[in-house]
Enzyme design. Structure first.
Site, PDB file in Angstrom:
ATOM      1  N   ASP A 193       0.874  -1.158   0.000  1.00 54.02           N
ATOM      2  CA  ASP A 193       0.000   0.000   0.000  1.00 54.02           C
ATOM      3  C   ASP A 193       0.922   1.222   0.000  1.00 54.02           C
ATOM      4  O   ASP A 193       1.975   1.189   0.630  1.00 54.02           O
ATOM      5  CB  ASP A 193      -0.880  -0.011   1.246  1.00 54.02           C
ATOM      6  CG  ASP A 193      -1.763   1.215   1.321  1.00 54.02           C
ATOM      7  OD1 ASP A 193      -2.532   1.440   0.382  1.00 54.02           O
ATOM      8  OD2 ASP A 193      -1.666   1.945   2.328  1.00 54.02           O
TER       9      ASP A 193
ATOM     10  N   ASP B  59       0.020  -0.113   6.373  1.00 52.62           N
ATOM     11  CA  ASP B  59       0.284   0.579   7.633  1.00 52.62           C
ATOM     12  C   ASP B  59      -0.590   0.056   8.761  1.00 52.62           C
ATOM     13  O   ASP B  59      -0.455   0.467   9.906  1.00 52.62           O
ATOM     14  CB  ASP B  59       0.129   2.095   7.485  1.00 52.62           C
ATOM     15  CG  ASP B  59      -1.263   2.498   7.023  1.00 52.62           C
ATOM     16  OD1 ASP B  59      -2.174   1.651   7.077  1.00 52.62           O
ATOM     17  OD2 ASP B  59      -1.442   3.662   6.623  1.00 52.62           O
TER      18      ASP B  59
ATOM     19  N   ASP C 271      -5.900  -1.261   6.415  1.00 51.37           N
ATOM     20  CA  ASP C 271      -5.548  -2.327   5.473  1.00 51.37           C
ATOM     21  C   ASP C 271      -5.857  -3.717   6.009  1.00 51.37           C
ATOM     22  O   ASP C 271      -5.405  -4.709   5.442  1.00 51.37           O
ATOM     23  CB  ASP C 271      -4.047  -2.245   5.128  1.00 51.37           C
ATOM     24  CG  ASP C 271      -3.704  -0.979   4.367  1.00 51.37           C
ATOM     25  OD1 ASP C 271      -4.474  -0.613   3.468  1.00 51.37           O
ATOM     26  OD2 ASP C 271      -2.684  -0.363   4.682  1.00 51.37           O
TER      27      ASP C 271
END
Length: 627
Positions: free
Chosen positions: A327, A520, A524
């Site tokens: 990400d 993080d 997510d």
């Protein structure tokens, strides 16, 4: 060495001295047996007790049973003058030497984890009637004010309301450099306050604090077994009874064949001695001890670097990783957005920023915070009404009764507002006032200093494909991906699209290759759970990361991803080395023992020698090379 290890070392030394002394004495018969029984019991009484308890609990076949039967048998053969008591005692002696090595190695690897365990706070300072009182952290509620003095551990998560200090976070992150903390900063439990007194308002109870979650994670890591450990457990359950019955057959069948089939002397003592030697050789200590120890050492070595692996099964999966999907925001970039451009039609910069900050005031997204920071004034939310957030598009609201829309090009198209394309790289916030286009604001994220180096390290470690997923515009995403050296990039993704993209990548990769997703940990969780292995980084204080991920990196340095993969591969490589070495040596010496070529001394090497070598090999996992 701990007290127990020192006691064992003393028993080993005393037994060894007694053997040497007794060998020099001109004694024979039962007197010799009685005297040699002393060093045998000194070195082996605990093994005999464990073997007896195993039989009593109907868990007969283990290494204690093998050692007890082999050595008692060897002592009995010695009574009849066909064996040597020294060999029987030596089997016990060297077996205990192997156990001592194993205990020391476990202690060595446990030390790294125990250092992490030192983050557990013993007390919290609460100010009552002008005096500091030490209370159990469990007794401190949310919103309480605690005092942390220099040298003390921060006992609970909270926000600094008074004081500035440097924090030692090495137990959590593996980084030796202190972190500066000022008023308003969030602070997590487990850090050590170094320089000044801090007054902290707690935001979590102790049971929900970062330190509690990390300790729970580490304490439960050993319960998640790898396929290699499961194999060894199943192997030992089948292998140990098999060798016991084989030894029994070796002691009985050949003498009977000689006596009835060939008419020769059965030579019972020789075949019993071979069978006892066979038992000593077959003891599966090297496998049973070194394989779990290798994983334990790997988890310990990783924790020293601020990398928390939730179990040996995840260590094994991590070692097979070939695809790494990132990400972008907060992982490869700092997640710190700054307004660096304002383009408008006839409205002043400050007014456009004011509208943008107010309409975004209900959102906690980093972009919203950057707009509020650029506005620089206190937000009066009473001016904002009828707020509507459109996922993946933006926000509409009324500010002082005026219709305001802030979002991406999709939002402008949705509202049928003609907008001006912006060719600058960054996140573009298009603004519309009362249905007319008013301009746009350019916001950029900052790439982390070590991100490009982290991608290079992953490629060097053998990663086949590095992929970046982001909700940013295509131009922004491609610019970041190119600067970092990513293989693929997918942009303008909604949160649900990231899960779909990971599933798509899972379907096209080979079965043996594993896919890791790095995020993080805040938003997510679904993707972290869906990947073969989820890695949350920069997870200090993030409950979502600790819960959803399989591997947790305690700081925000992406280069530790490559380090985590290298540690896991070294761990698995050592596991396979020990399996091949231990089984190979044992098979060869077992054949030699059955043929009468290997004596008890060679059997000791096949058992204890191989165990010590395997244990020493296992603890190599603790030593992590600097990248």
């Amino acid at each position: 060495m701990n007290k127990k290890q020192k006691k064992m070392l003393g028993r080993i030394i005393i037994s060894a001295i007694l053997i040497v002394v007794l060998e020099q004495l001109p004694i024979a018969g039962m007197l010799r047996f009685g005297l040699f029984l002393f060093p045998y019991l000194i070195i082996g009484y605990d093994i005999l007790i464990k073997a007896f308890n195993g039989i009593r609990n109907k868990q007969v076949f283990d290494e204690n049973f093998l050692m007890a039967v082999a050595t008692i048998g060897a002592m009995m053969v010695g009574i009849f003058g066909e064996g040597d008591y020294t060999e029987a005692i030596a089997v016990m002696l060297f077996y205990q030497v192997g156990e001592l090595f194993q205990s020391y190695a476990v202690g060595k690897s446990r030390k790294n984890i125990s250092e992490l365990m030192d983050i557990r706070p013993d007390y919290a300072n609460v100010e009552r009637n002008g005096k500091l009182e030490r209370v159990d952290p469990d007794e401190v509620g949310i919103g309480s004010i605690i005092i942390v003095q220099p040298g003390e551990k921060v006992p609970l998560d909270g926000v600094i309301i008074e004081g500035e200090s440097s924090l030692n976070t090495s137990a959590l992150t593996g980084e030796s450099l202190p972190r500066e903390a000022v008023i308003g900063d969030e602070i997590i439990s487990g850090c050590i306050n170094m320089t000044s007194v801090l007054k902290i308002q707690t935001t979590k109870e102790f049971g929900e604090s970062t330190v509690s979650k990390i300790l729970d994670l580490v304490e439960n890591a050993s319960s998640r077994k790898s396929k290699s450990e499961d194999f060894i457990s199943k192997f030992a359950k089948v292998y140990t009874p098999l060798v016991c019955y084989s030894a029994l057959a070796l002691a009985i069948i050949p003498p009977l064949v000689r006596m009835f089939g060939m008419g020769l002397s059965p030579d019972w003592a020789d075949w019993i001695y071979r069978a006892l030697t066979f038992l000593v050789i077959s003891c599966p200590c090297a496998l049973v001890i070194s394989i779990p120890l290798s994983f334990f050492a790997g988890i310990g070595g990783a924790s020293k670097e601020g990398i928390l692996v939730k179990g040996s099964n995840y260590m094994e999966t991590l070692s097979k990783t070939k695809y790494v999907v990132f990400d972008k925001t907060g992982t490869l970039t700092q997640g710190v957005f700054e307004v660096n451009g304002i383009h408008h039609n006839e409205m002043e910069d400050s007014k456009l920023i004011e509208y943008a900050a107010l309409v975004e005031s209900a959102s906690s997204h980093p972009i919203s915070k950057s707009l509020q920071k650029a506005y620089g004034k206190e937000i009066d939310r009473s001016r904002v009404t009828e707020t509507q957030e459109i996922s993946g598009n933006g926000i509409t609201a009324k500010v002082d009764g005026i219709e305001v829309a802030a979002g991406n090009a999709k939002l402008m198209n949705r509202l049928n507002i003609k907008y001006i394309e912006c060719h600058h790289v960054g996140t573009i916030i298009h603004m519309a006032i009362n249905g007319s286009y008013a301009g746009h604001i350019i916001i950029s994220d900052i790439i982390k200093p070590h991100s490009a180096e982290a991608i290079r390290s992953l490629k060097k470690a053998g990663i086949e494909k590095a992929v970046m997923l982001t909700g940013d515009a295509k131009a922004v995403a491609e610019s970041v991906a190119k600067s970092l050296g990513m293989d693929e990039v997918y942009s303008e993704l909604l949160p649900g699209d990231k899960v779909s993209k990971v599933e798509e990548l899972l379907n096209i990769k080979t079965e043996k290759a594993k896919l890791a997703f790095v995020g993080d940990g805040i938003n997510d969780a679904p993707v972290l759970s869906r990947a073969d292995i989820g890695i949350a980084m920069g997870a200090m204080g993030s409950d979502a990361a600790i819960e959803a991920a399989d591997v947790v990196l305690m700081d925000d340095n992406p280069i530790k991803i490559a380090k985590a993969i290298k540690i896991s591969r070294k761990c698995i490589r050592i596991v396979y080395q020990n399996i091949v070495f231990a089984i190979g040596i044992k098979f060869i010496v077992l054949v030699l023992g059955a043929l009468g070529i290997a004596n008890m001394w060679l059997a000791i090497f096949a058992d204890v020698g191989v165990t010590i070598i395997a244990v020493l090999n296992a603890i190599r996992v603790l030593f992590v090379k600097k990248l």
